[in-house]
Design an enzyme around this catalytic site. Structure first.
Site, short mmCIF file in Angstrom:
data_model
loop_
_atom_site.label_atom_id
_atom_site.label_comp_id
_atom_site.label_asym_id
_atom_site.label_seq_id
_atom_site.Cartn_x
_atom_site.Cartn_y
_atom_site.Cartn_z
N LYS A 19 0.85 -1.21 0.00
CA LYS A 19 0.00 0.00 0.00
C LYS A 19 0.87 1.25 0.00
O LYS A 19 0.78 2.13 0.87
CB LYS A 19 -0.98 0.00 1.17
CG LYS A 19 -2.00 -1.14 1.04
CD LYS A 19 -3.19 -0.97 1.95
CE LYS A 19 -4.17 -2.10 1.76
NZ LYS A 19 -3.69 -3.42 2.22
N ALA A 44 2.44 4.69 -0.38
CA ALA A 44 1.74 5.99 -0.31
C ALA A 44 2.72 7.08 0.11
O ALA A 44 2.68 7.55 1.24
CB ALA A 44 0.58 5.91 0.67
N ASP A 45 3.59 7.49 -0.82
CA ASP A 45 4.62 8.46 -0.45
C ASP A 45 4.91 9.37 -1.64
O ASP A 45 4.21 9.34 -2.66
CB ASP A 45 5.87 7.71 0.03
CG ASP A 45 6.56 8.45 1.16
OD1 ASP A 45 6.82 9.67 1.02
OD2 ASP A 45 6.87 7.81 2.20
N PRO A 67 7.00 10.55 -4.97
CA PRO A 67 7.44 9.67 -6.06
C PRO A 67 8.78 8.98 -5.81
O PRO A 67 8.91 7.77 -6.06
CB PRO A 67 7.50 10.62 -7.27
CG PRO A 67 6.48 11.66 -6.96
CD PRO A 67 6.52 11.86 -5.47
O1 O7M Z 1 -9.90 -12.24 3.99
P1 O7M Z 1 -9.33 -11.33 5.04
O2 O7M Z 1 -10.29 -10.31 5.52
O3 O7M Z 1 -8.64 -12.06 6.16
O4 O7M Z 1 -8.11 -10.55 4.34
C1 O7M Z 1 -8.28 -9.59 3.37
C2 O7M Z 1 -6.95 -9.11 2.85
O5 O7M Z 1 -7.16 -8.10 1.90
C3 O7M Z 1 -6.04 -8.51 3.92
O6 O7M Z 1 -4.70 -8.77 3.54
C4 O7M Z 1 -6.32 -7.03 3.82
O7 O7M Z 1 -5.21 -6.25 4.22
C5 O7M Z 1 -6.58 -6.88 2.32
N1 O7M Z 1 -7.47 -5.76 1.94
C6 O7M Z 1 -8.72 -5.65 2.49
O8 O7M Z 1 -9.16 -6.48 3.28
N2 O7M Z 1 -9.50 -4.59 2.14
C7 O7M Z 1 -9.13 -3.65 1.26
O9 O7M Z 1 -9.88 -2.74 0.96
C8 O7M Z 1 -7.88 -3.77 0.65
C9 O7M Z 1 -7.09 -4.86 0.96
C10 O7M Z 1 -5.95 -5.06 0.15
O10 O7M Z 1 -5.51 -6.11 -0.20
O11 O7M Z 1 -5.43 -3.93 -0.31
C11 O7M Z 1 -4.56 -4.01 -1.31
#
Ligand code: O7M
Length: 216
Positions: A62, A64-65, A67
């Site tokens: 994820k 988020a910084d 460039p």
């Molecule tokens: O099935 P879970 O809930 O145990 O796991 C879901 C995974 O997806 C977990 O790694 C979360 O960090 C990720 N995730 C979300 O659950 N919701 C989001 O909106 C985004 C993510 C994600 O993967 O973002 C890239």
């Protein structure tokens, strides 16, 4: 990542032996394995290379910084063997452009988070999700992340991103259904706890794959 079973395993464990044994059991059913801070902080970045034996690895950092920092983070993930990196879009166009440019250098992929799957996503993210999705298209990202907990949002994001890949978390533990997300337009569902928290992760993965197959 080859689209076969439309399932991505979210491997949010922190122990290397557990990560390897779950991956071995689930690899047959998963098109990719998504790893993030829990596993990398628990075991080190080298886990990416070790897991590539089982499936393509999506590094969920994820990002988020600014460039330059984004470039450094993405490069580290790609050097370690990741096929794709997940980044945030809210930092703006220049940051995303740099991530996509870095991925191109390695012939790899970038996925951009739009609306997240948890309830708190309604506070700030949902109203701007369309804009983030549009920017992902304009910056030529490979795809976006959209919430399986809100199939109607997946539908709307599909309308915006056209043929970009949509990967969709929130199935199982967060209450979403794999079939609903796929019918709404997701290419893949991302599933963590219902698989890795099960005594029989392979069987859980197979169940989800069977559910998806029925709605094709
Ligand atoms: O099935 P879970 O809930 O145990 O796991 C879901 C995974 O997806 C977990 O790694 C979360 O960090 C990720 N995730 C979300 O659950 N919701 C989001 O909106 C985004 C993510 C994600 O993967 O973002 C890239």
């Amino acid at each position: 990542m080859q689209k076969k079973n439309q399932l991505i395993l979210a491997l949010d464990v922190t122990n290397k032996a557990q990560a390897l044994s779950i991956s071995k059991e689930v690899a047959y059913f998963a098109d990719a394995i998504k790893i993030g801070y829990p596993l990398v902080l628990g075991t080190g970045l080298g886990i990416i290379g070790q897991l590539t034996e089982f499936a393509p690895i999506i590094a969920d950092f994820k990002v988020a910084d600014i460039p330059n920092t984004d470039r450094l983070i993405c490069s580290q993930a790609f050097e370690a063997g990741a096929s794709a990196v997940i980044v945030h879009g809210f930092t703006g166009r220049d940051s995303l452009v740099e991530c996509v440019r870095t991925a191109r250098e390695y012939n790899r992929e970038i996925f951009v988070v739009t609306e997240m799957s948890h309830p708190g996503a309604l506070d700030f993210m949902q109203p701007v999700a369309g804009g983030l999705a549009r920017m992902a298209v304009e910056c030529r990202a490979s795809g976006v992340v959209a919430p399986a907990t809100r199939p109607e949002s997946v539908k709307e994001i599909r309308r915006i991103v056209g043929n970009l890949t949509i990967i969709s978390p929130g199935v199982g533990a967060q209450g979403g259904r794999a079939s609903d997300a796929i019918r709404a337009g997701a290419d893949y569902v991302i599933v963590g706890r219902s698989i890795y928290g099960s005594k029989t992760p392979g069987k859980e993965a197979e169940k989800i794959v069977n559910e998806i197959e029925k709605c094709r």
